[in-house]
Design a protein around this motif. Structure first.
Motif, PDB file in Angstrom:
ATOM      1  N   UNK A 111       0.834  -1.215   0.000  1.00 44.84           N
ATOM      2  CA  UNK A 111       0.000   0.000   0.000  1.00 44.84           C
ATOM      3  C   UNK A 111       0.865   1.260   0.000  1.00 44.84           C
ATOM      4  N   UNK A 112       2.072   1.133   0.561  1.00 41.77           N
ATOM      5  CA  UNK A 112       2.969   2.299   0.571  1.00 41.77           C
ATOM      6  C   UNK A 112       4.357   1.854   0.114  1.00 41.77           C
ATOM      7  N   UNK A 113       4.943   2.659  -0.777  1.00 49.03           N
ATOM      8  CA  UNK A 113       6.300   2.384  -1.254  1.00 49.03           C
ATOM      9  C   UNK A 113       7.148   3.617  -0.951  1.00 49.03           C
ATOM     10  N   UNK A 114       8.217   3.383  -0.202  1.00 51.66           N
ATOM     11  CA  UNK A 114       8.976   4.507   0.363  1.00 51.66           C
ATOM     12  C   UNK A 114      10.427   4.472  -0.112  1.00 51.66           C
ATOM     13  N   UNK A 115      10.946   5.612  -0.558  1.00 52.65           N
ATOM     14  CA  UNK A 115      12.386   5.725  -0.844  1.00 52.65           C
ATOM     15  C   UNK A 115      12.914   6.908  -0.044  1.00 52.65           C
ATOM     16  N   UNK A 131      20.434  -5.544  -1.234  1.00 56.79           N
ATOM     17  CA  UNK A 131      19.235  -4.899  -0.656  1.00 56.79           C
ATOM     18  C   UNK A 131      18.200  -4.532  -1.718  1.00 56.79           C
ATOM     19  N   UNK A 132      18.668  -4.228  -2.937  1.00 54.42           N
ATOM     20  CA  UNK A 132      17.690  -3.937  -4.001  1.00 54.42           C
ATOM     21  C   UNK A 132      16.884  -5.193  -4.332  1.00 54.42           C
ATOM     22  N   UNK A 133      17.569  -6.334  -4.393  1.00 58.54           N
ATOM     23  CA  UNK A 133      16.843  -7.591  -4.646  1.00 58.54           C
ATOM     24  C   UNK A 133      15.873  -7.883  -3.500  1.00 58.54           C
ATOM     25  N   UNK A 134      16.312  -7.553  -2.288  1.00 59.31           N
ATOM     26  CA  UNK A 134      15.433  -7.761  -1.137  1.00 59.31           C
ATOM     27  C   UNK A 134      14.158  -6.918  -1.276  1.00 59.31           C
ATOM     28  N   UNK A 135      14.343  -5.669  -1.671  1.00 57.80           N
ATOM     29  CA  UNK A 135      13.177  -4.789  -1.881  1.00 57.80           C
ATOM     30  C   UNK A 135      12.226  -5.387  -2.920  1.00 57.80           C
ATOM     31  N   UNK A 178       3.927  -2.510   3.406  1.00 54.30           N
ATOM     32  CA  UNK A 178       4.714  -1.372   2.929  1.00 54.30           C
ATOM     33  C   UNK A 178       6.181  -1.769   2.834  1.00 54.30           C
ATOM     34  N   UNK A 179       6.839  -1.157   1.846  1.00 47.32           N
ATOM     35  CA  UNK A 179       8.247  -1.483   1.576  1.00 47.32           C
ATOM     36  C   UNK A 179       9.039  -0.176   1.509  1.00 47.32           C
ATOM     37  N   UNK A 180      10.347  -0.284   1.723  1.00 44.00           N
ATOM     38  CA  UNK A 180      11.153   0.936   1.697  1.00 44.00           C
ATOM     39  C   UNK A 180      12.574   0.629   1.252  1.00 44.00           C
ATOM     40  N   UNK A 181      13.187   1.623   0.653  1.00 42.32           N
ATOM     41  CA  UNK A 181      14.607   1.521   0.312  1.00 42.32           C
ATOM     42  C   UNK A 181      15.290   2.807   0.749  1.00 42.32           C
ATOM     43  N   UNK A 182      16.299   2.656   1.624  1.00 39.75           N
ATOM     44  CA  UNK A 182      16.959   3.831   2.206  1.00 39.75           C
ATOM     45  C   UNK A 182      18.467   3.821   1.947  1.00 39.75           C
ATOM     46  N   UNK A 183      19.052   4.968   2.166  1.00 37.49           N
ATOM     47  CA  UNK A 183      20.502   5.125   2.062  1.00 37.49           C
ATOM     48  C   UNK A 183      21.008   5.794   3.346  1.00 37.49           C
ATOM     49  N   UNK A 184      22.144   5.308   3.844  1.00 38.01           N
ATOM     50  CA  UNK A 184      22.826   6.018   4.933  1.00 38.01           C
ATOM     51  C   UNK A 184      22.423   5.626   6.347  1.00 38.01           C
ATOM     52  N   UNK A 185      21.505   4.667   6.491  1.00 38.72           N
ATOM     53  CA  UNK A 185      21.066   4.292   7.842  1.00 38.72           C
ATOM     54  C   UNK A 185      22.191   3.666   8.646  1.00 38.72           C
ATOM     55  N   UNK A 186      22.177   3.920   9.953  1.00 43.29           N
ATOM     56  CA  UNK A 186      23.165   3.316  10.851  1.00 43.29           C
ATOM     57  C   UNK A 186      24.504   4.008  10.784  1.00 43.29           C
ATOM     58  N   UNK A 187      25.079   4.076   9.611  1.00 41.20           N
ATOM     59  CA  UNK A 187      26.468   4.530   9.486  1.00 41.20           C
ATOM     60  C   UNK A 187      26.625   5.869   8.754  1.00 41.20           C
ATOM     61  N   UNK A 188      25.530   6.422   8.269  1.00 40.65           N
ATOM     62  CA  UNK A 188      25.597   7.743   7.650  1.00 40.65           C
ATOM     63  C   UNK A 188      25.623   7.737   6.128  1.00 40.65           C
ATOM     64  N   UNK A 216      19.892   0.053   2.133  1.00 37.53           N
ATOM     65  CA  UNK A 216      19.158  -0.998   2.854  1.00 37.53           C
ATOM     66  C   UNK A 216      17.664  -0.935   2.597  1.00 37.53           C
ATOM     67  N   UNK A 217      17.034  -2.089   2.770  1.00 30.58           N
ATOM     68  CA  UNK A 217      15.606  -2.195   2.459  1.00 30.58           C
ATOM     69  C   UNK A 217      14.814  -2.606   3.692  1.00 30.58           C
TER      70      UNK A 217
END
Ligand code: NAD
Length: 558
Positions: free
Chosen positions: A104-108, A475-479, A489-499, A505-506
């Motif tokens: 229902x929600x796709x987040x980048x 992580x892209x394949x995971x998404x 809902x799914x998400x793909x992010x950059x910089x989490x944890x380590x900046x 990560x997904x």
């Protein structure tokens, strides 16, 4: 209730609260679930700083600004199951046509083309209102407070005890920096593991929050008082956690000069963000806040130098016998940039303790009772203990968590489950909803820090057997696997944890609403997600993962 009444009741900035009970505000549970979890992420009981929409992890936000918050709420209240909402760095940007089994929600969040992926470029975009930092579960609406990392931290300390202290942390001292959102799990994880804990944070308010939520036993601003308490607890073989207000570098320096060498040493200050996270040595909090605005370049330089000094003391402690490891905040990288050339002379926690779990498809499985009723979580705890009655470790964890872990916001639970276990648990939860044994649907999600969902060379993928640490196809394949499987809902992010610049990560969340549709989605998603961990680690050459491919019949057997 109309939209304005809803906003007034649940989202009057900065007072956010998820609706509870089994009455829908949105048109179906598929949209009610992300709506409740979004608001829960911003609830003051859960989030570190709701006024700035900051959930945890330095500046990890749930939405870009207050207009975006309202718009996300309005759309989730109105949309049906034939569309999906797109969210770009915390701002809703449109709907696409889909179907009831699609997310229902796709987040980048926070994604940048690699050559532009620096904090400096990100900050510039952020200052122009074009981006936000999503951390991991902040921008993907599945943060559950400090409990979210509690079991992972507990497992790490226990594993460290097994590896270095014959499985017994009694009278052993753990020292760490940071007692904030996630770092605040350390004191409770340490005492649950049987140790004595000294945590240091520059911000007294952060420590107080952990005291109020019973994650921490005692706090003080007086170094001598803190040392008195911990030495006494060590001597008596008692478990105790102490929060000391101060700069972690200064405290390590004092400990060294007093020859108090921790048995275990790590750090979870917000080092991943040298500008808005880490507080440089020698500045009061007020001075730090002012300097962040007045001279960000000088601030960052000072921050890097302080981290180099901080890591220098950690290296000295390691020489004197402390079991020292990095705890996923990229401190070594920034200390290295600040001039400590030996910063990487101690290992990260994943290669040291966690990777074998990843090879089993294990990771931080978490779930939330949308009813808001703690009894629903206790029901799931009991049913899980029946389902996995042979798993003593899990039963011990759930029993202790029931006793010791206070809920923040919507009641939730975390426990590490692996391949096949996650699917069984998800289907069982769906059955509980169907049979009315819990009062409303349950959502199941996880941290992005999982077995097959992240590329982070200084953390989750540090020192991979085949050197593929920085490959972010995974992580892209995971998404894609979780989108195809029908996560809610799914998400793909950059910089989490380590900046920014250091990880991709997904995330995924899937609802158990008691329907047959949910059972199909749960079965696919909770197979696919841990399977990605096994595929990833088998491909890198890890024997346990290769064996798991055979064991779970995952060798292209269609
Ligand atoms: P947070 O911002 O809520 O808390 C960090 C704390 O560090 C703050 O309370 C801050 O006051 C304190 N701090 C900053 N500089 C300090 C200094 N010089 N001395 C003492 N204290 C200082 O962030 P969080 O959610 O607790 O996360 C902390 C870090 O851990 C982040 O870098 C995050 O990415 C990382 N993290 C690691 C894991 C893991 O599993 N290893 C999980 C989550 C987060």
């Amino acid at each position: 209730m109309n939209y304005s009444e809803f906003i007034e009741k649940y989202a009057s900035h900065p007072h956010y609260k998820a609706p509870t009970g089994n009455q829908l505000q949105a048109r179906s549970w598929q949209t009610e679930a992300p709506l409740r979890m979004f608001l829960n992420n911003l609830d003051a009981e859960v989030a570190e700083d709701p006024a700035n929409l900051i959930v945890y992890g330095g500046t990890g936000q749930a939405a870009r600004n207050t207009d975006a918050v309202k718009e996300i709420i309005r759309i989730l209240l109105e949309m049906d199951e034939n569309v999906s909402l797109l969210v770009q760095s915390g701002k809703p940007i449109g709907l696409v046509r889909s179907h009831p089994q699609a997310p229902r929600v796709m987040i980048a969040n926070s994604n940048l083309v690699p050559a532009w992926a620096t904090w400096e470029h990100f900050e510039e975009l952020k200052s122009r209102g074009l981006m936000m930092y999503g951390q991991m579960t902040a921008g993907s609406w599945i943060y559950i407070g400090s409990q979210g990392i509690l079991q992972g931290t507990f497992e790490t300390f226990v594993e460290c005890g097994r590896k270095y202290f014959n499985g017994n942390l009694n009278s052993k001292l753990i020292v760490s920096g940071g007692i904030g959102g996630m770092s605040g799990a350390q004191p409770l994880a340490a005492t649950m593991a049987g140790a004595v804990f000294l945590g240091v944070d520059v911000d007294a308010e952060r420590i107080k929050k952990r005291l109020d939520t019973r994650y921490l036993d005692k706090m003080t601003s007086d170094y001598s008082e803190a040392i008195g308490w911990i030495l006494e607890a060590k001597e008596k073989g008692e478990v105790l956690s102490v929060g000391l207000v101060g700069d972690i570098g200064d405290v390590l320096e004092k400990l060294l000069s007093d020859s108090i060498i921790p048995d275990i040493l790590t750090d979870q200050t917000s080092a991943h963000d040298p500008l808005h996270g880490y507080v440089p040595n020698g500045l009061t909090l007020k001075e730090a806040y002012e300097m962040r605005k007045s001279n960000p370049t000088a601030y960052k330089e000072r921050s890097l130098k302080s981290m180099a000094r901080h890591v220098g003391f950690m290296l000295e402690m390691q020489k004197r016998g402390s079991i020292t490891f990095d705890y996923g905040n990229n401190l070594r990288e920034f200390a290295h940039q600040g001039g400590e050339i030996h910063a990487f002379d101690y290992d990260g926690f994943v290669p040291k303790f966690i990777r074998p779990l990843f090879c089993d498809g294990k990771g931080p499985f978490r779930w939330v009772a949308l009813s808001g009723d703690p009894e629903d979580i206790f029901t799931t705890d009991r049913e899980l203990m029946k389902l996995f009655s042979e798993n003593e470790h899990l039963i011990k964890w759930l029993t202790e968590a029931q006793e010791k872990v206070p809920f923040q916001g919507l009641p939730s639970r975390i426990c590490w489950l692996g391949m096949s276990e996650r699917e069984k648990a998800g289907l069982m939860f769906n059955q509980l909803v169907k049979e009315g044994k819990v009062k409303a649907p349950i959502v199941i999600g996880r941290d992005h820090l999982d077995c097959g969902s992240v590329a982070s060379p200084n953390r989750e993928t540090e020192g991979m057997l085949d050197g593929s640490d920085a490959v972010s196809d995974w992580p892209l394949l995971n998404l894609m696997a979780n989108t195809g499987g029908g996560a809610t809902w799914v998400s793909f992010h950059h910089g989490g944890g380590v900046g920014i610049g250091y990880s991709q990560h997904a995330g995924m969340v899937v609802i158990a609403d008691g329907t047959d549709r949910a059972a199909e989605c749960l079965s696919r998603v909770l197979y696919n997600d841990p399977a990605m961990g096994i595929y990833r680690h088998a491909d890198a050459g890890y024997e346990i993962a290769i064996e798991n491919r055979r064991k779970f019949d995952m060798n292209f057997n269609l």
